[in-house]
Design an enzyme around this catalytic site. Structure first.
Site, PDB file in Angstrom:
ATOM      1  N   ASP A  37       0.867  -1.174   0.000  1.00 12.21           N
ATOM      2  CA  ASP A  37       0.000   0.000   0.000  1.00 12.21           C
ATOM      3  C   ASP A  37       0.913   1.236   0.000  1.00 12.21           C
ATOM      4  OD1 ASP A  37      -1.595   2.158   0.679  1.00 12.21           O
ATOM      5  OD2 ASP A  37      -2.667   1.108   2.285  1.00 12.21           O
ATOM      6  N   GLU A  87      30.404   5.814   4.701  1.00 14.24           N
ATOM      7  CA  GLU A  87      30.413   4.365   4.895  1.00 14.24           C
ATOM      8  C   GLU A  87      30.242   3.689   3.533  1.00 14.24           C
ATOM      9  OE1 GLU A  87      26.775   2.718   6.754  1.00 14.24           O
ATOM     10  OE2 GLU A  87      26.269   4.795   7.198  1.00 14.24           O
ATOM     11  N   CYS A 119      26.369   6.052  10.207  1.00 13.73           N
ATOM     12  CA  CYS A 119      25.792   7.388  10.011  1.00 13.73           C
ATOM     13  C   CYS A 119      26.310   8.411  11.015  1.00 13.73           C
ATOM     14  CB  CYS A 119      24.271   7.330  10.094  1.00 13.73           C
ATOM     15  SG  CYS A 119      23.567   6.282   8.836  1.00 13.73           S
ATOM     16  N   THR A 160      14.191   2.600   2.083  1.00 13.66           N
ATOM     17  CA  THR A 160      14.963   3.572   2.875  1.00 13.66           C
ATOM     18  C   THR A 160      16.347   3.825   2.271  1.00 13.66           C
ATOM     19  OG1 THR A 160      15.863   1.914   4.434  1.00 13.66           O
ATOM     20  CG2 THR A 160      13.746   2.876   4.993  1.00 13.66           C
ATOM     21  N   SER A 209      17.142  -2.311  14.998  1.00 15.35           N
ATOM     22  CA  SER A 209      17.889  -1.054  14.803  1.00 15.35           C
ATOM     23  C   SER A 209      17.055   0.135  15.276  1.00 15.35           C
ATOM     24  CB  SER A 209      18.311  -0.884  13.339  1.00 15.35           C
ATOM     25  OG  SER A 209      17.216  -0.609  12.494  1.00 15.35           O
ATOM     26  N   HIS A 241      19.030  12.161  13.444  1.00 14.69           N
ATOM     27  CA  HIS A 241      19.468  11.415  12.261  1.00 14.69           C
ATOM     28  C   HIS A 241      18.195  10.880  11.596  1.00 14.69           C
ATOM     29  CE1 HIS A 241      20.978   8.475   9.573  1.00 14.69           C
ATOM     30  NE2 HIS A 241      20.618   7.439  10.319  1.00 14.69           N
ATOM     31  N   LYS A 250       9.837   8.933  15.629  1.00 15.38           N
ATOM     32  CA  LYS A 250       9.760   8.014  16.780  1.00 15.38           C
ATOM     33  C   LYS A 250      10.672   8.491  17.909  1.00 15.38           C
ATOM     34  CE  LYS A 250       8.493   3.780  14.343  1.00 15.38           C
ATOM     35  NZ  LYS A 250       8.780   2.390  14.075  1.00 15.38           N
ATOM     36  N   ASN A 283      17.616   8.231   2.685  1.00 13.96           N
ATOM     37  CA  ASN A 283      18.722   8.133   3.638  1.00 13.96           C
ATOM     38  C   ASN A 283      20.029   8.450   2.924  1.00 13.96           C
ATOM     39  OD1 ASN A 283      20.286   7.634   5.870  1.00 13.96           O
ATOM     40  ND2 ASN A 283      19.700   5.493   6.124  1.00 13.96           N
ATOM     41  N   SER A 316      24.685   3.361  13.301  1.00 16.67           N
ATOM     42  CA  SER A 316      24.545   1.962  13.701  1.00 16.67           C
ATOM     43  C   SER A 316      25.891   1.391  14.074  1.00 16.67           C
ATOM     44  CB  SER A 316      23.946   1.157  12.549  1.00 16.67           C
ATOM     45  OG  SER A 316      22.571   1.418  12.479  1.00 16.67           O
TER      46      SER A 316
HETATM   47  P1  HMG Z   1       9.024  -3.176   7.390  1.00 19.28           P
HETATM   48  O1  HMG Z   1       9.099  -4.444   8.127  1.00 19.28           O
HETATM   49  O2  HMG Z   1       8.724  -3.245   5.955  1.00 19.28           O
HETATM   50  O3  HMG Z   1       8.013  -2.179   8.001  1.00 19.28           O
HETATM   51  O4  HMG Z   1      10.430  -2.416   7.577  1.00 19.28           O
HETATM   52  P2  HMG Z   1       6.639  -2.384   8.792  1.00 19.28           P
HETATM   53  O5  HMG Z   1       5.821  -3.448   8.205  1.00 19.28           O
HETATM   54  O6  HMG Z   1       6.917  -2.388  10.259  1.00 19.28           O
HETATM   55  O7  HMG Z   1       5.988  -0.976   8.422  1.00 19.28           O
HETATM   56  C1  HMG Z   1       6.644   0.240   8.651  1.00 19.28           C
HETATM   57  C2  HMG Z   1       5.648   1.210   9.248  1.00 19.28           C
HETATM   58  O8  HMG Z   1       4.616   1.453   8.293  1.00 19.28           O
HETATM   59  C3  HMG Z   1       4.949   0.686  10.514  1.00 19.28           C
HETATM   60  O9  HMG Z   1       4.768   1.797  11.370  1.00 19.28           O
HETATM   61  C4  HMG Z   1       3.587   0.244   9.984  1.00 19.28           C
HETATM   62  O10 HMG Z   1       2.556   0.264  10.954  1.00 19.28           O
HETATM   63  C5  HMG Z   1       3.339   1.306   8.915  1.00 19.28           C
HETATM   64  P3  HMG Z   1       5.522   1.852  12.809  1.00 19.28           P
HETATM   65  O11 HMG Z   1       5.015   0.717  13.597  1.00 19.28           O
HETATM   66  O12 HMG Z   1       7.003   1.709  12.496  1.00 19.28           O
HETATM   67  O13 HMG Z   1       5.167   3.197  13.327  1.00 19.28           O
HETATM   68  N1  HMG Z   1       2.370   0.912   7.878  1.00 19.28           N
HETATM   69  C6  HMG Z   1       1.462   1.750   7.375  1.00 19.28           C
HETATM   70  N2  HMG Z   1       1.158   3.036   7.654  1.00 19.28           N
HETATM   71  C7  HMG Z   1       0.149   3.609   6.926  1.00 19.28           C
HETATM   72  N3  HMG Z   1      -0.589   2.955   5.974  1.00 19.28           N
HETATM   73  C8  HMG Z   1      -0.318   1.668   5.674  1.00 19.28           C
HETATM   74  C9  HMG Z   1       0.738   1.008   6.384  1.00 19.28           C
HETATM   75  N4  HMG Z   1       1.263  -0.244   6.350  1.00 19.28           N
HETATM   76  C10 HMG Z   1       2.265  -0.288   7.259  1.00 19.28           C
HETATM   77  N5  HMG Z   1      -1.036   1.046   4.743  1.00 19.28           N
HETATM   78  C11 HMG Z   1      12.106  -0.924   8.390  1.00 19.28           C
HETATM   79  C12 HMG Z   1      10.634  -1.082   8.033  1.00 19.28           C
HETATM   80  C13 HMG Z   1      12.375   0.533   8.755  1.00 19.28           C
HETATM   81  C14 HMG Z   1      12.450  -1.801   9.556  1.00 19.28           C
HETATM   82  C15 HMG Z   1      12.946  -1.303   7.130  1.00 19.28           C
HETATM   83  O14 HMG Z   1      12.708  -0.388   6.106  1.00 19.28           O
HETATM   84  C16 HMG Z   1      14.444  -1.369   7.380  1.00 19.28           C
HETATM   85  O15 HMG Z   1      14.967  -2.384   7.820  1.00 19.28           O
HETATM   86  N6  HMG Z   1      15.193  -0.257   7.062  1.00 19.28           N
HETATM   87  C17 HMG Z   1      16.651  -0.213   7.238  1.00 19.28           C
HETATM   88  C18 HMG Z   1      17.099  -0.064   8.678  1.00 19.28           C
HETATM   89  C19 HMG Z   1      16.823   1.306   9.228  1.00 19.28           C
HETATM   90  O16 HMG Z   1      16.696   2.285   8.524  1.00 19.28           O
HETATM   91  N7  HMG Z   1      16.804   1.434  10.585  1.00 19.28           N
HETATM   92  C20 HMG Z   1      16.605   2.706  11.251  1.00 19.28           C
HETATM   93  C21 HMG Z   1      17.320   2.775  12.592  1.00 19.28           C
HETATM   94  S1  HMG Z   1      19.077   2.432  12.429  1.00 19.28           S
HETATM   95  C22 HMG Z   1      19.725   3.871  11.704  1.00 19.28           C
HETATM   96  O17 HMG Z   1      19.078   4.874  11.662  1.00 19.28           O
HETATM   97  C23 HMG Z   1      21.108   3.800  11.109  1.00 19.28           C
HETATM   98  C24 HMG Z   1      21.152   3.662   9.595  1.00 19.28           C
HETATM   99  O18 HMG Z   1      20.901   4.921   9.013  1.00 19.28           O
HETATM  100  C25 HMG Z   1      22.500   3.092   9.161  1.00 19.28           C
HETATM  101  C26 HMG Z   1      23.764   3.772   9.610  1.00 19.28           C
HETATM  102  O19 HMG Z   1      23.929   4.185  10.749  1.00 19.28           O
HETATM  103  O20 HMG Z   1      24.666   3.795   8.794  1.00 19.28           O
HETATM  104  C27 HMG Z   1      20.108   2.714   9.086  1.00 19.28           C
END
Ligand code: HMG
Length: 394
Positions: A37, A87, A119, A160, A209, A241, A250, A283, A316
């Protein structure tokens, strides 16, 4: 916490600029292709578009393109420290900063290094640069964050991704943001996100994460409260970040029950200004928080000179830092919101087919000669190809 003598020079960000490639994918198209969606991406993740880098815009070319418009001849002659934080490094030995030094035509009497810690790297760079300028007040430091975020097609992290660079000139008596010398930081080995040397894509324990990110922010915030460093009523904005805008939201939401309503509302309103650019770019790893800073400064008419801003940087692996800065008189004169938004608006939209083909296209790794054509005519620098295992820039 860092102890700095009270007569140390006042230092911070004197200029800031950014570059992001001129191709993007609309995340509604990505959602349709992946059977999701669109609101999951637009609302749940909180992103609308993501920048996609062509091969000629690697992290070196992007870094030079971010810094070029903001530097004059006097700056170039006075830079004594050049740090590229990334990175997405292009070489295990040679620092990308050396290529960037060359492209920018900087005076060779400088230290040129690359910093890596996911990051967080650019924040390490900014803090080292501030320390450098405090001890060499006549010199300046250039810090550039440059990254290409790649997770792999059809992975949870795909939405992302992003690409771009943010450049900052650090000097004494800066025109934009004075950075306070006291800051709080934490380093703790964590398996939330990593990229082994053999992989061109990152691995992430996505939900974990998110927990580590918010947990580290909470710890640092509580420590700041205990030390009287972050009275909510004194903070006009709090930057995060932003790997995707929902993540920063969040972090901010974790304060909702802990600070007064008017303070929370003010920080939320300012947060919206800080994600205007990031929602269109995605990102950019180490530059993300500084793109949020630029976005806040260029998209918020209610901020005033003298306002105090908090910055929560997270990388991370993991390192977090909470630090503070104060906006300087005339800071708006140093910004260029119209140029930045026009560059975003002028980007070419990719079809899914074009995006997947660009994702899969890689530079030669077998020593063969490869020639690239310039994809962004507005960008002064690009990677022209590879010859005998060496990247050739123009
Ligand atoms: P996912 O499993 O696809 O997501 O992965 P989901 O199913 O949990 O859905 C995401 C959100 O969308 C949820 O909301 C759902 O409820 C919502 P939340 O519970 O999070 O508030 N949702 C909807 N909302 C409206 N209408 C809808 C609908 N359906 C679902 N129809 C995840 C999401 C971010 C985990 C994934 O993209 C991922 O693994 N990303 C990479 C890791 C990442 O970015 N982590 C962030 C923290 S770590 C960090 O910031 C460091 C980093 O930048 C790296 C570095 O330091 O170098 C990553």
């Amino acid at each position: 916490m860092t102890a700095v003598s009270s007569d140390a020079p006042v230092v911070g960000i004197d200029r800031i600029d950014c570059y992001t490639p001129n191709h993007y994918l609309d995340l509604v198209d990505l959602a349709h292709a992946r059977g999701e969606d669109p609101n999951k991406y637009l609302i749940g993740i909180g992103q609308s578009k993501m920048a996609v880098a062509a091969l000629d815009q690697d992290i070196v070319a992007m870094a030079a393109n971010a810094a070029e418009p903001m530097l004059n001849a006097e700056d170039k002659a006075n830079i004594g420290l050049l740090i590229v934080a990334t990175e997405s490094g292009i070489d295990q030995s040679k620092a990308s900063a050396l290529f960037v030094e060359n492209l920018l035509g900087l005076d060779e009497h400088l230290r040129a290094i690359e910093i890596k810690e996911a990051c967080y790297g650019a924040t390490a760079g900014v803090q080292l640069a501030c320390d450098y300028v405090r001890s060499h007040p006549g010199r300046k430091a250039l810090v550039i964050a440059s990254d290409i975020a790649r997770y792999g097609l059809r992975t949870a992290g795909e939405v992302t991704q992003g690409a771009g660079s943010v450049a900052m000139l650090i000097s004494r008596d800066p025109s934009i943001l004075v950075i306070e010398p006291e800051s709080l930081y934490l380093s703790r080995s964590t398996g939330d996100f990593w990229r082994p040397n053999y992989s061109t894509e990152a691995f992430a324990r996505g939900k974990f994460s998110e927990q580590v990110y918010v947990g580290m922010f909470d710890e640092l915030w509580d420590e700041a409260q205990g030390k009287g460093m972050a009275r909510p009523e004194d903070l006009q904005a709090l930057l995060f970040h932003i790997p995707f805008s929902k993540m920063g939201r969040k972090g901010l939401r974790s304060l909702e029950s802990r600070i007064d309503g008017p303070d929370y509302e003010r920080l939320t309103q300012r947060f919206e200004s800080s994600i205007v650019y990031g929602k269109q770019v995605g990102n950019i790893y180490t530059g993300s928080i500084y793109l949020a800073l630029l976005s806040l400064l260029e998209n918020d008419d209610t901020l005033r000179e003298g306002d105090r801003i908090g910055l929560f940087s997270y990388g991370s692996g993991s390192v977090g830092e909470l630090y503070f800065g104060r906006l300087q008189p005339g800071y708006r004169d140093r910004l260029d919101p119209r140029r930045h938004q026009s560059a975003l608006d002028a980007r070419q939209q990719l079809t899914m087919e074009q995006y997947e083909s660009m994702f899969e296209g890689q530079l030669a790794t077998d020593g063969s000669t490869q020639t690239l054509t310039q994809t962004d005519p507005a960008a002064p620098h690009y990677l022209a190809g590879i010859k005998e295992h060496e990247r050739q820039y123009r």
